[in-house]
Enzyme design. Structure first.
Site, PDB file in Angstrom:
ATOM      1  CG  ASP A 179      -1.859   1.178   1.227  1.00 29.38           C
ATOM      2  OD1 ASP A 179      -1.439   2.277   0.823  1.00 29.38           O
ATOM      3  OD2 ASP A 179      -3.028   0.994   1.586  1.00 29.38           O
ATOM      4  CG  HIS A 180       1.461   4.256  -3.194  1.00 25.84           C
ATOM      5  ND1 HIS A 180       0.192   3.921  -3.573  1.00 25.84           N
ATOM      6  CD2 HIS A 180       1.563   5.588  -3.393  1.00 25.84           C
ATOM      7  CE1 HIS A 180      -0.436   5.013  -3.988  1.00 25.84           C
ATOM      8  NE2 HIS A 180       0.373   6.039  -3.882  1.00 25.84           N
ATOM      9  CG  HIS A 242      -4.193   4.387  -0.791  1.00 24.57           C
ATOM     10  ND1 HIS A 242      -3.274   3.371  -0.774  1.00 24.57           N
ATOM     11  CD2 HIS A 242      -4.426   4.637  -2.104  1.00 24.57           C
ATOM     12  CE1 HIS A 242      -2.971   3.031  -2.028  1.00 24.57           C
ATOM     13  NE2 HIS A 242      -3.667   3.779  -2.845  1.00 24.57           N
TER      14      HIS A 242
HETATM   15  C1  BG6 Z   1      -3.450   4.630  -6.385  1.00 25.96           C
HETATM   16  C2  BG6 Z   1      -4.762   4.710  -7.091  1.00 25.96           C
HETATM   17  O1  BG6 Z   1      -3.431   3.568  -5.485  1.00 25.96           O
HETATM   18  O2  BG6 Z   1      -3.217   5.847  -5.682  1.00 25.96           O
HETATM   19  C3  BG6 Z   1      -4.799   5.897  -8.036  1.00 25.96           C
HETATM   20  O3  BG6 Z   1      -4.986   3.530  -7.835  1.00 25.96           O
HETATM   21  C4  BG6 Z   1      -4.451   7.158  -7.299  1.00 25.96           C
HETATM   22  O4  BG6 Z   1      -6.076   6.036  -8.653  1.00 25.96           O
HETATM   23  C5  BG6 Z   1      -3.160   6.986  -6.519  1.00 25.96           C
HETATM   24  O5  BG6 Z   1      -4.301   8.190  -8.256  1.00 25.96           O
HETATM   25  C6  BG6 Z   1      -2.899   8.190  -5.635  1.00 25.96           C
HETATM   26  O6  BG6 Z   1      -1.610   8.087  -5.132  1.00 25.96           O
HETATM   27  P1  BG6 Z   1      -0.800   9.377  -4.696  1.00 25.96           P
HETATM   28  O7  BG6 Z   1       0.460   8.838  -4.105  1.00 25.96           O
HETATM   29  O8  BG6 Z   1      -0.576  10.186  -5.945  1.00 25.96           O
HETATM   30  O9  BG6 Z   1      -1.677  10.106  -3.728  1.00 25.96           O
END
Ligand code: BG6
Length: 493
Positions: A179-180, A242
């Site tokens: 989960d980045h 997230h």
């Molecule tokens: C991803 C989603 O997990 O997270 C995307 O699939 C989204 O739709 C992205 O744009 C948002 O990540 P960040 O790091 O740009 O907030």
């Protein structure tokens, strides 16, 4: 057991894909450049295309162009990369891959450690995992770990099936689900801010906090991902993972130790305490939206339904706002408001903790602007924290005015904060699973989200209902207004 400069052969399935190119190769480069990776590593890129090592290495070098460091020999770095054309169904290819892994293991002295990274469509995960096991690639002298990307299923049932398939080949402690958001510096900072300060923890409960708001908004629309996104929507794309992960970190009790198991166990308790919604109640707690055309930073942009790969009658949510209740001793009665959407006014992720007003504030005066105390955690693009308090105005009256105390993470370090993927890859190679999602968390999150998704799927929404470049539909404001609150607009300019 964790080591700081890990040794491993990293096998990336989906090596010609966008994620590998945009995130994984630059992250490996940055780890290498920052001395976080020993020289004992090799990367095997696996995909269908018939590339050669040279083509692959050129692609890898292109992908790190923006991070160029004159002190690093790019060719030397790229020489660690090897390409292996591959057909997932063909068992002979697994034998060839095994031979290549063994050869590189010997050459780079990686002690039998293997990291498999599935950066591809999840419908291949099951077959791939099963074949890796049956062909003996998961058995080695060193450690074997598996990193998998989202989406992890599209509801509880499909996630469970996927998990069961993967678990046939890998044990839970070998699986690292990305989960980045958990790799973001300020998301990792939530625990430190909470548990390393005497100031906050005593107030972190329903006696002193009136509500908590988590917003993650984006300016971008769904761009080229219409086909995937139209079957997902923001609830499954952002909330299930997230947003609920950030909520769990904000709401959990202090773990007894900083081990992955203890931290996870506290997060799981929060997810278990989420008040279950009945499908009939969903409209009272959740608002969905879909963007219409609109003007974003001076540019006229089309509606979601006009996007590539999107059904022109689509009922998919590109925005969701919700009120979640955590039924435990600490949080009973405190609403957690969440909000996320595409094509909104700005790109920002923020967590606002709003404290209750004093029972009697001598300085409260409608003419002056005493405001509630807030603790704001700025996750992105600005990284830092701001404390909103009231202080005396510089005039002849003893009146008060809101002031802010700010900490800016970027300017403090005077260096780029590491990329989320860089941190997570490093953690995985060190065997630290703290910032990855355990199956228990995935399961509970899906169960919570499924009720909302089911209720929505039974009723066509009145879409589109917000203009591109806005803050989402008006109902999202009403959700808070009916409780006597409003969304705080706290993004630094
Ligand atoms: C991803 C989603 O997990 O997270 C995307 O699939 C989204 O739709 C992205 O744009 C948002 O990540 P960040 O790091 O740009 O907030």
């Amino acid at each position: 057991m964790t080591t700081n400069n890990p040794k491993a052969v990293i096998v990336i399935f989906g090596a010609t894909g966008d994620l590998a190119n945009r995130k994984l190769y630059p992250s490996i480069y940055r780890l290498y450049r920052n001395g976080k990776l020993s020289d004992n590593f090799a990367v095997i890129g696996v995909a269908r295309r018939p590339w050669t090592n040279d083509v692959f290495r050129d692609k890898v070098k292109e992908s790190i162009d923006n991070f160029d460091d004159p002190h690093i020999d790019k060719d030397e770095f790229a020489s660690h990369f090897h390409y292996n054309p591959f057909d997932i169904q063909d068992l002979e290819h697994y034998q060839e891959l095994e031979t290549l892994i063994k050869e590189l293991d010997g050459k780079h002295e990686t002690e039998g450690n293997r990291l498999f990274y599935f950066s591809m469509a999840p419908n291949f995960f099951g077959t791939l995992a099963a074949n890796l096991k049956s062909e003996g690639l998961t058995t080695t002298e060193g450690w074997t770990r598996l990193v998998i990307e989202k989406p992890f299923g599209h509801d509880y049932q499909s996630a469970k099936e996927l998990n069961d398939q993967i678990r046939e080949a890998f044990t839970e402690d070998q699986i690292y689900r990305i989960d980045h958001y958990l790799g973001k510096e300020m998301v990792q900072n939530i625990e430190v801010i909470r548990f390393a300060n005497a100031l906050f923890e005593p107030l972190w409960n329903n006696q002193y906090i009136s509500n908590i708001q988590i917003t993650s908004s984006e300016i971008l629309g769904v761009e080229e991902r219409g086909r995937y996104y139209d079957s997902a929507g923001s609830l499954k794309d952002m909330v299930q993972n997230h947003i609920l992960q950030m909520l769990a970190l904000i709401a959990m009790d202090p773990p007894i130790k900083l081990t992955p198991e203890e931290i996870r166990s506290e997060k799981v308790k929060v997810l278990r305490a989420l008040r279950d919604l009945d499908e009939k109640e969903v409209d009272d707690y959740f608002v969905r939206g879909q963007y219409d055309k609109g003007n974003v930073n001076g540019e006229e942009l089309p509606a979601y339904r006009k996007g590539n790969g999107v059904d022109p009658e689509s009922n998919t949510d590109t925005f969701v706002a919700g009120k979640l209740m955590i039924d435990n001793f600490r949080w009973a009665g405190v609403p957690f408001y969440i909000r996320t959407g595409k094509r909104m006014k700005r790109k920002s992720t923020e967590i606002v903790v709003e404290f209750k007003d004093l029972p009697m504030n001598l300085y409260y005066d409608k003419e002056h602007e005493t405001k509630s105390n807030l603790l704001v955690i700025h996750v992105q693009p600005h990284e830092g924290i701001t404390l909103h308090v009231n202080a005396k105005k510089g005039d002849y009256n003893a009146s008060s005015t809101p002031i802010t105390l700010s900490y800016d993470n970027n300017s403090e370090d005077k260096m780029n904060t590491p990329e989320a993927y860089e941190i997570l890859l490093h953690d995985c190679m060190r065997g630290d699973s703290t910032n990855f999602t355990h199956w228990d968390e995935v399961a509970l999150s899906w169960k919570y989200v499924d009720v909302i998704a089911n209720a929505w799927s039974q009723k066509k929404a009145d879409f589109p209902n917000y203009t591109s470049g806005s803050n989402g539909p008006e109902e999202a404001d009403l959700l808070l207004n009916k409780d006597g609150f409003e969304w705080w607009d706290v993004t630094p300019e």
